[in-house]
Design a protein around this motif. Structure first.
Motif, PDB file in Angstrom:
ATOM      1  N   LEU A  17       0.825  -1.209   0.000  1.00 39.95           N
ATOM      2  CA  LEU A  17       0.000   0.000   0.000  1.00 39.95           C
ATOM      3  C   LEU A  17       0.858   1.257   0.000  1.00 39.95           C
ATOM      4  O   LEU A  17       0.547   2.246  -0.670  1.00 39.95           O
ATOM      5  N   GLY A  18       1.964   1.197   0.743  1.00 39.58           N
ATOM      6  CA  GLY A  18       2.869   2.340   0.766  1.00 39.58           C
ATOM      7  C   GLY A  18       3.512   2.584  -0.587  1.00 39.58           C
ATOM      8  O   GLY A  18       3.642   3.723  -1.032  1.00 39.58           O
ATOM      9  N   GLU A  19       3.891   1.505  -1.261  1.00 38.58           N
ATOM     10  CA  GLU A  19       4.527   1.640  -2.579  1.00 38.58           C
ATOM     11  C   GLU A  19       3.554   2.161  -3.618  1.00 38.58           C
ATOM     12  O   GLU A  19       3.906   2.978  -4.476  1.00 38.58           O
ATOM     13  N   LEU A  20       2.293   1.707  -3.532  1.00 34.94           N
ATOM     14  CA  LEU A  20       1.310   2.157  -4.505  1.00 34.94           C
ATOM     15  C   LEU A  20       0.833   3.579  -4.231  1.00 34.94           C
ATOM     16  O   LEU A  20       0.588   4.352  -5.153  1.00 34.94           O
ATOM     17  N   ALA A  21       0.713   3.937  -2.952  1.00 33.81           N
ATOM     18  CA  ALA A  21       0.227   5.273  -2.610  1.00 33.81           C
ATOM     19  C   ALA A  21       1.290   6.336  -2.831  1.00 33.81           C
ATOM     20  O   ALA A  21       0.989   7.465  -3.198  1.00 33.81           O
ATOM     21  N   ALA A  22       2.548   5.987  -2.595  1.00 35.37           N
ATOM     22  CA  ALA A  22       3.646   6.943  -2.783  1.00 35.37           C
ATOM     23  C   ALA A  22       4.791   6.215  -3.467  1.00 35.37           C
ATOM     24  O   ALA A  22       5.766   5.821  -2.837  1.00 35.37           O
ATOM     25  N   PRO A  23       4.678   5.980  -4.775  1.00 32.31           N
ATOM     26  CA  PRO A  23       5.666   5.174  -5.496  1.00 32.31           C
ATOM     27  C   PRO A  23       7.038   5.808  -5.483  1.00 32.31           C
ATOM     28  O   PRO A  23       7.157   7.030  -5.452  1.00 32.31           O
ATOM     29  N   PRO A  24       8.092   4.992  -5.476  1.00 32.47           N
ATOM     30  CA  PRO A  24       9.442   5.520  -5.507  1.00 32.47           C
ATOM     31  C   PRO A  24       9.752   6.185  -6.840  1.00 32.47           C
ATOM     32  O   PRO A  24       8.967   6.124  -7.778  1.00 32.47           O
ATOM     33  N   VAL A  25      10.916   6.788  -6.911  1.00 32.28           N
ATOM     34  CA  VAL A  25      11.299   7.551  -8.100  1.00 32.28           C
ATOM     35  C   VAL A  25      11.300   6.680  -9.347  1.00 32.28           C
ATOM     36  O   VAL A  25      10.991   7.152 -10.432  1.00 32.28           O
ATOM     37  N   ARG A  26      11.587   5.385  -9.207  1.00 32.46           N
ATOM     38  CA  ARG A  26      11.696   4.531 -10.391  1.00 32.46           C
ATOM     39  C   ARG A  26      10.351   4.351 -11.096  1.00 32.46           C
ATOM     40  O   ARG A  26      10.306   4.019 -12.274  1.00 32.46           O
ATOM     41  N   VAL A  27       9.227   4.564 -10.383  1.00 31.39           N
ATOM     42  CA  VAL A  27       7.927   4.426 -11.016  1.00 31.39           C
ATOM     43  C   VAL A  27       7.608   5.717 -11.749  1.00 31.39           C
ATOM     44  O   VAL A  27       7.396   6.752 -11.142  1.00 31.39           O
ATOM     45  N   VAL A  28       7.618   5.668 -13.065  1.00 30.21           N
ATOM     46  CA  VAL A  28       7.498   6.905 -13.843  1.00 30.21           C
ATOM     47  C   VAL A  28       6.245   6.934 -14.711  1.00 30.21           C
ATOM     48  O   VAL A  28       6.009   7.919 -15.389  1.00 30.21           O
ATOM     49  N   SER A  29       5.441   5.896 -14.697  1.00 31.30           N
ATOM     50  CA  SER A  29       4.254   5.897 -15.540  1.00 31.30           C
ATOM     51  C   SER A  29       3.136   5.118 -14.870  1.00 31.30           C
ATOM     52  O   SER A  29       3.356   4.338 -13.940  1.00 31.30           O
ATOM     53  N   ALA A  30       1.905   5.352 -15.376  1.00 26.51           N
ATOM     54  CA  ALA A  30       0.750   4.662 -14.838  1.00 26.51           C
ATOM     55  C   ALA A  30       0.854   3.149 -15.068  1.00 26.51           C
ATOM     56  O   ALA A  30       0.453   2.356 -14.213  1.00 26.51           O
ATOM     57  N   THR A  31       1.385   2.735 -16.219  1.00 26.57           N
ATOM     58  CA  THR A  31       1.517   1.306 -16.487  1.00 26.57           C
ATOM     59  C   THR A  31       2.508   0.657 -15.525  1.00 26.57           C
ATOM     60  O   THR A  31       2.323  -0.498 -15.130  1.00 26.57           O
ATOM     61  N   ASP A  32       3.546   1.379 -15.134  1.00 25.81           N
ATOM     62  CA  ASP A  32       4.476   0.847 -14.137  1.00 25.81           C
ATOM     63  C   ASP A  32       3.761   0.622 -12.801  1.00 25.81           C
ATOM     64  O   ASP A  32       3.989  -0.372 -12.106  1.00 25.81           O
ATOM     65  N   VAL A  33       2.905   1.574 -12.435  1.00 27.40           N
ATOM     66  CA  VAL A  33       2.141   1.453 -11.188  1.00 27.40           C
ATOM     67  C   VAL A  33       1.262   0.207 -11.227  1.00 27.40           C
ATOM     68  O   VAL A  33       1.210  -0.570 -10.264  1.00 27.40           O
ATOM     69  N   LEU A  34       0.590  -0.018 -12.339  1.00 30.89           N
ATOM     70  CA  LEU A  34      -0.306  -1.164 -12.434  1.00 30.89           C
ATOM     71  C   LEU A  34       0.456  -2.483 -12.517  1.00 30.89           C
ATOM     72  O   LEU A  34      -0.032  -3.519 -12.061  1.00 30.89           O
ATOM     73  N   HIS A  35       1.634  -2.456 -13.104  1.00 35.53           N
ATOM     74  CA  HIS A  35       2.454  -3.673 -13.098  1.00 35.53           C
ATOM     75  C   HIS A  35       2.844  -4.025 -11.666  1.00 35.53           C
ATOM     76  O   HIS A  35       2.817  -5.200 -11.267  1.00 35.53           O
ATOM     77  N   THR A  36       3.187  -3.011 -10.879  1.00 35.60           N
ATOM     78  CA  THR A  36       3.482  -3.227  -9.461  1.00 35.60           C
ATOM     79  C   THR A  36       2.257  -3.779  -8.747  1.00 35.60           C
ATOM     80  O   THR A  36       2.362  -4.680  -7.904  1.00 35.60           O
ATOM     81  N   LEU A  37       1.081  -3.261  -9.084  1.00 30.78           N
ATOM     82  CA  LEU A  37      -0.171  -3.746  -8.486  1.00 30.78           C
ATOM     83  C   LEU A  37      -0.369  -5.226  -8.766  1.00 30.78           C
ATOM     84  O   LEU A  37      -0.686  -5.997  -7.847  1.00 30.78           O
ATOM     85  N   THR A  38      -0.201  -5.655 -10.013  1.00 28.62           N
ATOM     86  CA  THR A  38      -0.433  -7.062 -10.342  1.00 28.62           C
ATOM     87  C   THR A  38       0.560  -7.980  -9.621  1.00 28.62           C
ATOM     88  O   THR A  38       0.200  -9.073  -9.194  1.00 28.62           O
ATOM     89  N   GLU A  39       1.778  -7.522  -9.465  1.00 28.43           N
ATOM     90  CA  GLU A  39       2.770  -8.323  -8.739  1.00 28.43           C
ATOM     91  C   GLU A  39       2.382  -8.481  -7.279  1.00 28.43           C
ATOM     92  O   GLU A  39       2.504  -9.559  -6.687  1.00 28.43           O
TER      93      GLU A  39
END
Length: 250
Positions: A17-39
Motif C-alpha cells: 500500500l505504501g509503494e502504490l500510494a507513494a511510489p518511488p522515483v523509479r515508477v514513472v508511468s501509470a503502467t508501471d504502477v499497475l504492473h506493481t499492483l499485479t505483482e
C-alpha cells in the motif's frame, strides 16, 4: 503459493500500500504502477496471476499489464476481441466485485473467445475489481486462479484496497502528465511569440515598414507556402527567407 503468517501478510500489505500510494522515483508511468499492483496481488492473494486494463484518457485507447507474459497476452486478446472480465468491469464499474467460474456456468457464452484461452492457460476462475477513486474509473483489475474455492470476502477487500491505492496513484500520474503537457504547450507558445516579435522587428527595420506591415508580410508568406508562422520567423532571423520577405526593394 507458500502460505504466510498473518504477521507476514500485514507487513507485505503495508509495504504494498505504501509503494502504490507513494511510489518511488523509479515508477514513472501509470503502467508501471499497475504492473506493481499485479505483482502485489499475486504475492498477497492466493491467485495464480493478475492482469490490469488501463483506460487511457482523451481517446488514446487502452493499455494492458499483467503479472506474467501469458496473462498479458490473454488480456490483450480480450481487448482485441472486446470481451472478457476486465472489459465488462470497465463498462459497468459500479457493479459489485464478483468472481466467475470459467469452467462452468455462463462464462463461455459471455466471453466465447476469452474463456477457452483462459482455460488453456489453466485458469478456472476470475475475479474483477474496478480501478476507481470516488467517481473516476481508470481501468479494471483481474485476479485469475485454478483453485476450487472462490476468493473469500477478506481477500476481495484486500484486492479492492490495493486497486483503490493504485487508482489514486494512476490518477496522480495522469494529472502530473497533463500539467507537464500544458506547461510545455504554454512554453512553446511563448517561445513562438517571442521569435515572431523579433522577426517583426528585424523585418520592419530592414524593409522600412511598420511592425504591422511586417507581420502581414510574414503571415501571407507563411500561408502561401503552407508554413507555420513561427518557422517563417526563424527563417527571417536566420536570413533564410525568400527575397519576397528580405529584399527591401520588393
Amino acid at each position: 503459493m507458500t502460505a504466510m503468517s498473518e504477521g507476514q501478510r500485514e507487513k507485505r500489505l503495508a509495504s504494498a500500500l505504501g509503494e502504490l500510494a507513494a511510489p518511488p522515483v523509479r515508477v514513472v508511468s501509470a503502467t508501471d504502477v499497475l504492473h506493481t499492483l499485479t505483482e502485489h496481488c499475486v504475492d498477497l492473494l492466493d491467485v495464480s496471476a493478475s492482469g490490469a486494463l488501463l483506460d487511457v484518457p482523451h481517446g488514446r485507447g487502452a493499455e494492458v499489464v499483467a503479472s506474467d507474459e501469458h496473462t498479458r497476452a490473454l488480456e490483450l486478446f480480450g481487448l482485441e476481441w472486446d470481451e472478457g472480465p476486465c472489459m465488462d468491469c470497465c463498462r459497468s464499474p459500479r457493479t459489485r466485485i464478483s468472481e466467475t467460474r470459467l469452467d462452468a456456468g455462463d462464462a463461455c457464452p459471455r466471453w466465447p473467445r476469452f474463456t477457452p484461452r483462459a482455460l488453456l492457460l489453466g485458469f478456472t476462475s476470475v475475479a474483477t475489481v474496478p480501478l476507481r477513486y470516488q467517481d473516476t474509473v481508470v481501468g479494471a483489475l483481474s485476479l485469475l486462479h485454478d483453485r476450487q474455492r472462490p476468493l473469500d470476502e477478506g481477500e476481495l477487500r484486500l484486492a479492492r484496497a490495493l486497486a483503490d491505492s493504485a487508482a489514486v496513484c494512476v490518477i496522480q500520474q495522469q494529472v502530473v502528465h497533463e500539467q507537464r503537457t500544458q506547461i510545455a504547450r504554454i512554453q512553446n507558445s511563448l517561445d513562438s511569440r517571442i521569435v515572431i516579435e523579433q522577426a517583426k522587428g528585424y523585418l520592419s527595420n530592414s524593409r522600412g515598414c511598420t511592425a504591422d506591415q511586417a507581420y502581414t508580410r510574414m503571415r501571407t508568406y507563411a500561408r502561401n507556402r503552407q508554413l507555420k508562422l513561427s518557422d517563417v520567423a526563424h527563417q527571417v532571423l536566420n536570413g533564410q527567407a525568400g527575397a519576397t520577405l528580405l529584399d527591401p526593394e520588393r
